[in-house]
Write a protein that holds these residues in place. Structure first.
Motif, PDB file in Angstrom:
ATOM      1  N   GLY A   7      -4.333   5.765 -50.971  1.00  0.00           N
ATOM      2  CA  GLY A   7      -5.540   7.242 -50.656  1.00  0.00           C
ATOM      3  C   GLY A   7      -4.277   7.436 -50.260  1.00  0.00           C
ATOM      4  O   GLY A   7      -3.135   7.757 -49.466  1.00  0.00           O
ATOM      5  N   THR A   8      -4.876   9.023 -50.171  1.00  0.00           N
ATOM      6  CA  THR A   8      -4.182   9.941 -49.223  1.00  0.00           C
ATOM      7  C   THR A   8      -5.158  11.178 -49.046  1.00  0.00           C
ATOM      8  O   THR A   8      -6.328  11.281 -49.917  1.00  0.00           O
ATOM      9  CB  THR A   8      -3.828  11.177 -50.425  1.00  0.00           C
ATOM     10  OG1 THR A   8      -1.983  10.197 -51.474  1.00  0.00           O
ATOM     11  CG2 THR A   8      -3.296  11.885 -49.730  1.00  0.00           C
ATOM     12  N   ALA A  18      -1.287  12.466 -45.310  1.00  0.00           N
ATOM     13  CA  ALA A  18      -1.461  11.199 -45.238  1.00  0.00           C
ATOM     14  C   ALA A  18      -1.425  10.013 -46.154  1.00  0.00           C
ATOM     15  O   ALA A  18      -2.710  10.777 -47.151  1.00  0.00           O
ATOM     16  CB  ALA A  18      -2.084  10.396 -43.831  1.00  0.00           C
ATOM     17  N   ARG A  19      -0.494   9.587 -46.734  1.00  0.00           N
ATOM     18  CA  ARG A  19      -0.672   7.973 -47.709  1.00  0.00           C
ATOM     19  C   ARG A  19      -0.694   7.077 -46.575  1.00  0.00           C
ATOM     20  O   ARG A  19      -0.059   6.635 -46.176  1.00  0.00           O
ATOM     21  CB  ARG A  19       0.655   8.017 -48.827  1.00  0.00           C
ATOM     22  CG  ARG A  19       0.819   9.937 -48.866  1.00  0.00           C
ATOM     23  CD  ARG A  19       2.094   9.711 -50.152  1.00  0.00           C
ATOM     24  NE  ARG A  19       2.940   9.081 -49.637  1.00  0.00           N
ATOM     25  CZ  ARG A  19       3.990  10.375 -48.971  1.00  0.00           C
ATOM     26  NH1 ARG A  19       3.429  11.271 -48.847  1.00  0.00           N
ATOM     27  NH2 ARG A  19       4.831   9.941 -48.760  1.00  0.00           N
ATOM     28  N   LEU A  20      -1.726   6.375 -47.287  1.00  0.00           N
ATOM     29  CA  LEU A  20      -1.942   5.456 -46.727  1.00  0.00           C
ATOM     30  C   LEU A  20      -2.267   4.212 -48.288  1.00  0.00           C
ATOM     31  O   LEU A  20      -2.974   4.345 -49.427  1.00  0.00           O
ATOM     32  CB  LEU A  20      -3.578   5.250 -45.802  1.00  0.00           C
ATOM     33  CG  LEU A  20      -3.937   3.621 -45.603  1.00  0.00           C
ATOM     34  CD1 LEU A  20      -3.305   3.275 -44.188  1.00  0.00           C
ATOM     35  CD2 LEU A  20      -5.163   4.190 -45.210  1.00  0.00           C
ATOM     36  N   THR A  21      -1.167   2.973 -47.438  1.00  0.00           N
ATOM     37  CA  THR A  21      -1.880   2.001 -48.589  1.00  0.00           C
ATOM     38  C   THR A  21      -1.822   0.400 -47.954  1.00  0.00           C
ATOM     39  O   THR A  21      -1.435   0.602 -46.807  1.00  0.00           O
ATOM     40  CB  THR A  21      -0.030   1.333 -49.009  1.00  0.00           C
ATOM     41  OG1 THR A  21       0.588   1.592 -48.381  1.00  0.00           O
ATOM     42  CG2 THR A  21       0.158   2.456 -50.462  1.00  0.00           C
ATOM     43  N   ALA A  22      -2.769  -0.148 -48.942  1.00  0.00           N
ATOM     44  CA  ALA A  22      -3.155  -1.513 -47.531  1.00  0.00           C
ATOM     45  C   ALA A  22      -3.247  -2.534 -48.941  1.00  0.00           C
ATOM     46  O   ALA A  22      -3.441  -2.256 -49.481  1.00  0.00           O
ATOM     47  CB  ALA A  22      -4.435  -1.490 -46.135  1.00  0.00           C
ATOM     48  N   GLU A  23      -2.973  -3.636 -48.370  1.00  0.00           N
ATOM     49  CA  GLU A  23      -3.567  -5.352 -48.776  1.00  0.00           C
ATOM     50  C   GLU A  23      -3.330  -6.307 -48.453  1.00  0.00           C
ATOM     51  O   GLU A  23      -2.679  -6.865 -46.919  1.00  0.00           O
ATOM     52  CB  GLU A  23      -1.879  -5.748 -50.276  1.00  0.00           C
ATOM     53  CG  GLU A  23      -2.499  -7.093 -50.144  1.00  0.00           C
ATOM     54  CD  GLU A  23      -1.827  -7.567 -51.484  1.00  0.00           C
ATOM     55  OE1 GLU A  23      -1.611  -7.925 -52.235  1.00  0.00           O
ATOM     56  OE2 GLU A  23      -0.826  -6.864 -51.915  1.00  0.00           O
ATOM     57  N   LEU A  47       1.798   3.540 -44.023  1.00  0.00           N
ATOM     58  CA  LEU A  47       1.824   5.031 -43.351  1.00  0.00           C
ATOM     59  C   LEU A  47       1.948   5.789 -43.352  1.00  0.00           C
ATOM     60  O   LEU A  47       3.437   6.174 -42.571  1.00  0.00           O
ATOM     61  CB  LEU A  47       0.754   5.117 -42.416  1.00  0.00           C
ATOM     62  CG  LEU A  47      -0.364   6.435 -41.227  1.00  0.00           C
ATOM     63  CD1 LEU A  47      -1.394   7.198 -43.083  1.00  0.00           C
ATOM     64  CD2 LEU A  47      -0.565   6.365 -40.054  1.00  0.00           C
ATOM     65  N   ARG A  48       2.015   6.961 -44.216  1.00  0.00           N
ATOM     66  CA  ARG A  48       3.444   7.905 -44.381  1.00  0.00           C
ATOM     67  C   ARG A  48       2.862   9.117 -44.378  1.00  0.00           C
ATOM     68  O   ARG A  48       2.007   9.380 -44.899  1.00  0.00           O
ATOM     69  CB  ARG A  48       3.661   7.903 -45.329  1.00  0.00           C
ATOM     70  CG  ARG A  48       5.091   8.320 -46.597  1.00  0.00           C
ATOM     71  CD  ARG A  48       6.503   7.911 -44.821  1.00  0.00           C
ATOM     72  NE  ARG A  48       7.866   8.759 -45.061  1.00  0.00           N
ATOM     73  CZ  ARG A  48       7.773   9.679 -43.864  1.00  0.00           C
ATOM     74  NH1 ARG A  48       7.802   9.646 -43.267  1.00  0.00           N
ATOM     75  NH2 ARG A  48       9.184  10.025 -44.628  1.00  0.00           N
TER      76      ARG A  48
END
Length: 297
Positions: A7-8, A18-23, A47-48
């Motif tokens: 998500g952003t 802010a760009r967030l990815t998670a697994e 997190l970027r």
């Protein structure tokens, strides 16, 4: 199984969000129904974000602080919940910090925080005080309970003005370090007062009186709630303060310069201060007469 998310987050500041990815690993049970994240299973997250921090600070309950500058956040997490592995870092550049209570001002603030496995390392910390003084620092903070030392940090001051208040202004040099873990920290330091000015001003800010309030429901006093008592962190002190003159106390008829030295031991909750302050020169005016300070401590 696993749970994936991407998500952003927008609207916090101007520019890209802010760009967030998670697994995350996920364990499910239907009978009975339960869900949980196993501590030993592998995970990944990132997190970027890049942007100006002042709009973000305006949304936080920190009215006594101001922070402006550019932030670059690139954090990645691997490993597991039990043993997380951090990568990436946080960079703060061309920043300014101001504390409206103490009057502390840090300009040209540069901070580089690197994530390295189970530790966060301060690779670079530097700032100017707005009056020619400088501050620098380094350190590391463990994020794993298996680490031997969770906190290790050092600050160095070179004629840095740390306090700018109406009643007190202080410029110091020396170093200050923190070692230990979250249960017990040791603060050590060797500081020299380059110039300290105490102003005995007539009008101090008004204090706030706390009022005890008793809540009454239907004429009955509500039962008192039990407060959760947490174990306070123990902070041990080992500080040496050298004051080779240039400690000025002025106001209300007093104009004086002092010198001295102090050793501060004990703990932050119960400090032990040993030393003395001696007059170098001074005078006190009262009822139209002037008295010279001769000796004392």
């Amino acid at each position: 199984g696993s749970l994936s998310a991407e998500g952003t987050l927008t609207g916090l500041t101007a520019g890209e969000g802010a760009r967030l990815t998670a697994e995350l690993p996920l364990e499910l049970s239907l009978a009975p129904f339960a869900a949980g994240v196993p501590e030993s299973a592998p995970l990944s997250a990132a997190l970027r974000w890049q942007g100006e921090v002042m709009p973000l600070m305006a949304r936080l309950p920190v009215d006594d602080h101001r922070l402006a500058g550019n932030a670059d956040i690139d954090l990645r997490v691997a490993g597991s919940l039990a043993q997380p592995e951090l990568r990436g870092g946080i960079v703060l550049s061309e920043a300014t910090y101001e504390n409206f209570v103490s009057g502390t001002l840090l300009e040209e603030l540069e901070l580089e925080l690197a994530a390295e496995g189970d530790r966060l390392t301060i690779r670079r910390l530097s700032a100017e005080d707005g009056s020619g003084g400088e501050i620098s620092g380094s350190g590391a903070f463990a994020v794993s309970e298996a680490a031997d030392s969770e906190v290790s940090a050092t600050l160095a001051f070179d004629q840095a003005t740390l306090l700018r208040r109406d009643d007190l202004e202080a410029t110091v040099s020396g170093d200050f370090s923190v070692e230990g873990d979250l249960g017990r920290l040791l603060l050590t330091g060797d500081l020299t007062g380059d110039k300290i000015e105490v102003r005995l001003i007539d009008n101090l800010p008004p204090s706030v009186t706390e009022l005890q309030v008793t809540e009454i429901n239907n004429g009955e006093t509500a039962p008192e709630k039990e407060e959760q008592v947490s174990t306070p962190m123990e902070i041990a002190l080992d500080l040496s303060v050298n004051l080779p003159g240039r400690v000025f106390i002025r106001g209300r008829g007093l104009d004086s310069e002092w010198e001295g030295e102090f050793q501060i031991d004990g703990t932050a909750e119960s400090p032990s201060v040993r030393g003395q302050l001696r007059p170098v020169r001074g005078s006190f005016s009262f009822a139209g007469k002037t008295f010279e300070l001769q000796q004392g401590s």
